[in-house]
Design a protein around this motif. Structure first.
Motif, PDB file in Angstrom:
ATOM      1  N   UNK A 143       1.233  -1.284  -4.954  1.00  0.00           N
ATOM      2  CA  UNK A 143       2.258  -0.843  -5.905  1.00  0.00           C
ATOM      3  C   UNK A 143       2.371   0.681  -5.921  1.00  0.00           C
ATOM      4  N   UNK A 144       1.233   1.359  -5.895  1.00  0.00           N
ATOM      5  CA  UNK A 144       1.252   2.824  -5.906  1.00  0.00           C
ATOM      6  C   UNK A 144       1.887   3.362  -4.631  1.00  0.00           C
ATOM      7  N   UNK A 145       1.586   2.725  -3.498  1.00  0.00           N
ATOM      8  CA  UNK A 145       2.160   3.215  -2.242  1.00  0.00           C
ATOM      9  C   UNK A 145       3.664   2.957  -2.185  1.00  0.00           C
ATOM     10  N   UNK A 146       4.109   1.823  -2.690  1.00  0.00           N
ATOM     11  CA  UNK A 146       5.548   1.546  -2.683  1.00  0.00           C
ATOM     12  C   UNK A 146       6.296   2.495  -3.615  1.00  0.00           C
ATOM     13  N   UNK A 147       5.646   2.952  -4.695  1.00  0.00           N
ATOM     14  CA  UNK A 147       6.252   3.978  -5.547  1.00  0.00           C
ATOM     15  C   UNK A 147       6.352   5.302  -4.785  1.00  0.00           C
ATOM     16  N   UNK A 148       5.338   5.586  -3.975  1.00  0.00           N
ATOM     17  CA  UNK A 148       5.360   6.774  -3.121  1.00  0.00           C
ATOM     18  C   UNK A 148       6.523   6.700  -2.137  1.00  0.00           C
TER      19      UNK A 148
ATOM     20  N   UNK B  42       2.654  -1.417   4.505  1.00  0.00           N
ATOM     21  CA  UNK B  42       1.730  -2.544   4.462  1.00  0.00           C
ATOM     22  C   UNK B  42       0.633  -2.391   5.518  1.00  0.00           C
ATOM     23  N   UNK B  43       0.964  -1.741   6.635  1.00  0.00           N
ATOM     24  CA  UNK B  43      -0.065  -1.441   7.633  1.00  0.00           C
ATOM     25  C   UNK B  43      -1.123  -0.524   7.029  1.00  0.00           C
ATOM     26  N   UNK B  44      -0.687   0.484   6.241  1.00  0.00           N
ATOM     27  CA  UNK B  44      -1.616   1.398   5.582  1.00  0.00           C
ATOM     28  C   UNK B  44      -2.427   0.689   4.502  1.00  0.00           C
ATOM     29  N   UNK B  45      -1.783  -0.181   3.757  1.00  0.00           N
ATOM     30  CA  UNK B  45      -2.483  -0.940   2.712  1.00  0.00           C
ATOM     31  C   UNK B  45      -3.624  -1.743   3.329  1.00  0.00           C
ATOM     32  N   UNK B  46      -3.345  -2.372   4.467  1.00  0.00           N
ATOM     33  CA  UNK B  46      -4.368  -3.161   5.145  1.00  0.00           C
ATOM     34  C   UNK B  46      -5.450  -2.290   5.780  1.00  0.00           C
ATOM     35  N   UNK B  47      -5.057  -1.166   6.361  1.00  0.00           N
ATOM     36  CA  UNK B  47      -6.011  -0.319   7.091  1.00  0.00           C
ATOM     37  C   UNK B  47      -6.911   0.488   6.164  1.00  0.00           C
ATOM     38  N   UNK B  48      -6.326   1.053   5.093  1.00  0.00           N
ATOM     39  CA  UNK B  48      -7.082   1.979   4.248  1.00  0.00           C
ATOM     40  C   UNK B  48      -7.331   1.461   2.839  1.00  0.00           C
ATOM     41  N   UNK B  49      -6.824   0.286   2.525  1.00  0.00           N
ATOM     42  CA  UNK B  49      -7.034  -0.260   1.197  1.00  0.00           C
ATOM     43  C   UNK B  49      -6.216   0.433   0.123  1.00  0.00           C
ATOM     44  N   UNK B  50      -5.094   1.036   0.499  1.00  0.00           N
ATOM     45  CA  UNK B  50      -4.219   1.660  -0.488  1.00  0.00           C
ATOM     46  C   UNK B  50      -3.754   0.621  -1.505  1.00  0.00           C
ATOM     47  N   UNK B  51      -3.520   1.066  -2.723  1.00  0.00           N
ATOM     48  CA  UNK B  51      -2.917   0.211  -3.730  1.00  0.00           C
ATOM     49  C   UNK B  51      -1.445  -0.003  -3.362  1.00  0.00           C
TER      50      UNK B  51
END
Length: 379
Positions: A267-272, A256-265
């Motif tokens: 759902x896609x990141x949690x699949x990763x 979630x830190x990455x999602x906020x910092x880089x705008x990662x998707x």
């Protein structure tokens, strides 16, 4: 003949980067201090990579040679190389820097206008930039100007699990099927080499922190919690339901830190994250918790896989309780064969858990320090 030099003839050097360079048509020169390994490479002139996964395979690597990285012959190899890669550990980069610098000096003296790109494939942020600084510390102003024109130091992120499996042939190696090698395209000098398996990246820092906050964070927390519970391997540790839940939660918190910092998707990141967890479960890779957990001082440092994702998550007001549990487990890591573990335990005995963590991690937030101590004491 295209020539590449791979500093570090260990499992990662042979099983990952060296293998990709060989498949891309380079004659790969392995440079290492282990004379037995170098002699074996020069004797056999080939080795086998055993890919162990649900679907296993074997890859024979040929067109290789070896050189002792402490010998003058190394300089001759650097004079002719198009690309240099490393897999030696970030602490060793300053040790190999003088030899690389001598090779650059020799290229200048020979009037070479061939480009050389040097990529440090280490589990560290901007390792190539760190190596460049160390190399430039051994060059004068004219030599630096030459290097600025002809020598590139592209940073990269690397991701492949290569466990220390004992095989009959000491230069054969076992790896997982999955890998990533992301390299900063803009930092190459001259034509960018075409290497299958090397992904050219624009926003490399996003890739670096994605890997650091996910694979590295989850891997070391699995190792520290597993070691605390008496497990010897990563797959045994992650099979423990309590450890699995803590590790997954920690990876989601760093995610979630990455999602906020880089705008990662999200759902896609949690699949990763789920893909990474399945890699930890791979029964074909017997990876020791002691190996993955080694050097806890580095892993707890401000820029590494425990403190960095924790502090990034806190910047966005996100929960970090599972990440703090990982830090507490790292403080519990007591391995007499690991000098950094010994030093960490000495700091704890001398100054207490809170002071030791504050010194090692650079964390000054009293509440965070107290929360980690509370988890530590409850373990």
């Amino acid at each position: 003949m295209k020539k590449a030099i791979q500093f570090g003839a260990g499992n990662i050097g042979r099983g990952f980067i060296g293998g990709l360079l060989s498949k891309a048509g380079y004659h790969v020169v392995f440079a290492d201090v282990n004379q037995k390994i170098i002699d074996k490479i020069n004797e056999d002139k080939k080795y086998t990579i055993f890919v162990k996964d649900v679907e296993s395979s074997e890859i024979v690597i040929t067109d290789i040679s070896g050189v002792n990285s402490t010998k003058p012959e190394l300089i001759d190899e650097v004079k002719e190389a198009e690309i240099i890669t490393t897999a030696v550990g970030v602490r060793i980069l300053p040790i190999i820097a003088p030899s690389i610098a001598e090779g650059i000096k020799a290229r200048k003296e020979n009037g070479s206008e061939e480009y050389l790109n040097i990529i440090a494939c280490e589990n560290a942020v901007k390792a190539s930039s760190q190596l460049k600084e160390a190399v430039y510390g051994n060059l004068n102003d004219e030599e630096k100007a030459y290097a600025d024109k002809y020598v590139g130091f592209p940073d990269c992120s690397v991701d492949r699990i290569v466990p220390p499996v004992r095989l009959d042939n000491p230069i054969d190696v076992v790896v997982e099927n999955y890998y990533e090698w992301n390299v900063e395209e803009a930092s190459f000098k001259g034509a960018v080499p075409q290497i299958e398996g090397m992904n050219l990246a624009d926003n490399l820092m996003a890739y670096i922190e994605r890997k650091l906050f996910t694979l590295n964070t989850g891997h070391c927390i699995t190792a520290y919690l597993g070691n605390y519970k008496g497990y010897k391997t990563i797959d045994e540790s992650i099979a423990d339901d309590e450890i699995f839940k803590t590790v997954k939660k920690a990876m989601q918190q760093s995610g979630m830190a990455l999602v906020n910092k880089y705008g990662f998707d999200k759902d896609a990141h949690f699949k990763y994250i789920d893909k990474i967890l399945n890699r930890f479960k791979n029964p074909y890779l017997v990876d020791d918790t002691a190996r993955v957990g080694r050097e806890p001082l580095r892993k707890l440092s401000a820029t590494d896989r425990l403190t960095k994702p924790t502090m990034t998550a806190l910047e966005y007001g996100l929960p970090v309780d599972a990440l703090l549990a990982g830090m507490a487990a790292a403080l519990k890591y007591d391995n007499a064969e690991d000098p950094q573990s010994v030093e960490l335990q000495d700091k704890i005995k001398a100054n207490g858990v809170k002071a030791a963590l504050k010194e090692v991690s650079g964390i000054t937030d009293e509440k965070i320090l107290d929360d980690v101590v509370a988890i530590y004491e409850a373990m």
